[in-house]
Write a protein that holds these residues in place. Sequence first.
Motif, mmCIF file in Angstrom:
data_model
loop_
_atom_site.group_PDB
_atom_site.id
_atom_site.type_symbol
_atom_site.label_atom_id
_atom_site.label_comp_id
_atom_site.label_asym_id
_atom_site.label_seq_id
_atom_site.Cartn_x
_atom_site.Cartn_y
_atom_site.Cartn_z
ATOM 1 N N PRO A 34 -20.236 -13.509 6.356
ATOM 2 C CA PRO A 34 -19.495 -14.514 7.005
ATOM 3 C C PRO A 34 -19.598 -15.811 6.402
ATOM 4 O O PRO A 34 -20.443 -16.371 6.103
ATOM 5 C CB PRO A 34 -19.869 -14.304 8.571
ATOM 6 C CG PRO A 34 -20.774 -13.087 8.519
ATOM 7 C CD PRO A 34 -21.424 -12.892 7.313
ATOM 8 N N PRO A 110 -17.802 -9.674 11.981
ATOM 9 C CA PRO A 110 -17.155 -10.805 11.177
ATOM 10 C C PRO A 110 -15.973 -10.495 10.031
ATOM 11 O O PRO A 110 -15.655 -11.175 9.571
ATOM 12 C CB PRO A 110 -18.415 -11.598 10.762
ATOM 13 C CG PRO A 110 -19.596 -10.597 10.645
ATOM 14 C CD PRO A 110 -19.382 -9.717 11.841
ATOM 15 N N TRP A 125 -14.704 -15.754 4.986
ATOM 16 C CA TRP A 125 -15.557 -14.975 4.334
ATOM 17 C C TRP A 125 -16.179 -15.710 3.026
ATOM 18 O O TRP A 125 -15.419 -16.018 2.381
ATOM 19 C CB TRP A 125 -15.040 -13.623 4.074
ATOM 20 C CG TRP A 125 -15.780 -12.368 3.842
ATOM 21 C CD1 TRP A 125 -16.251 -11.956 2.312
ATOM 22 C CD2 TRP A 125 -16.528 -12.041 4.753
ATOM 23 N NE1 TRP A 125 -17.073 -11.027 2.571
ATOM 24 C CE2 TRP A 125 -17.559 -10.883 3.951
ATOM 25 C CE3 TRP A 125 -16.970 -11.914 5.783
ATOM 26 C CZ2 TRP A 125 -18.508 -10.223 4.418
ATOM 27 C CZ3 TRP A 125 -17.795 -10.950 6.536
ATOM 28 C CH2 TRP A 125 -18.503 -10.114 5.775
#
Length: 154
Positions: A34, A110, A125
Amino acid sequence: MVLLTAIALLAAGPHQPIQAVAHEGHGAFSAGEPGNPKKPARTINILMLEDGSRMMFEPKRIEVRRGEQIRFVLDNDGLKNHEFVLATAGENRKHAELMRKFPDMEHDDPNARRVAPYNRDEILWRFTKSGEFEFACLIPGHYEAGMSGTIIVK
């Protein structure tokens, strides 16, 4: 965790309603991690589209640099719910099988989002690993209708 969720759902038996289930608790992700909202990110807009029996993402192929942080802006311009799940192609195929057994499963990861028709969501990301990864919609029938794309991390 996913296997434990599946076993729990099967144990509920045919007389129990199956609730939508979120799978969580992933310790590591194949495509990175993440992102950090305090750090800069390149924005990539992803359209989720339907054209008759075909379903697709635009763009279908994305290139990023290892270490780069990307803000995926996910716009569902279709009439159906769609997902964006970032993983390897093998992981997505395996997860698609599980989704066929439990079609109401929802994601609380995520690296995945479910977006309602005419709505928008985002994933932040950071790509920490080089290689080829896939983004896909794993709602039953969508992956098979062509709803997947490739991310090349150099």
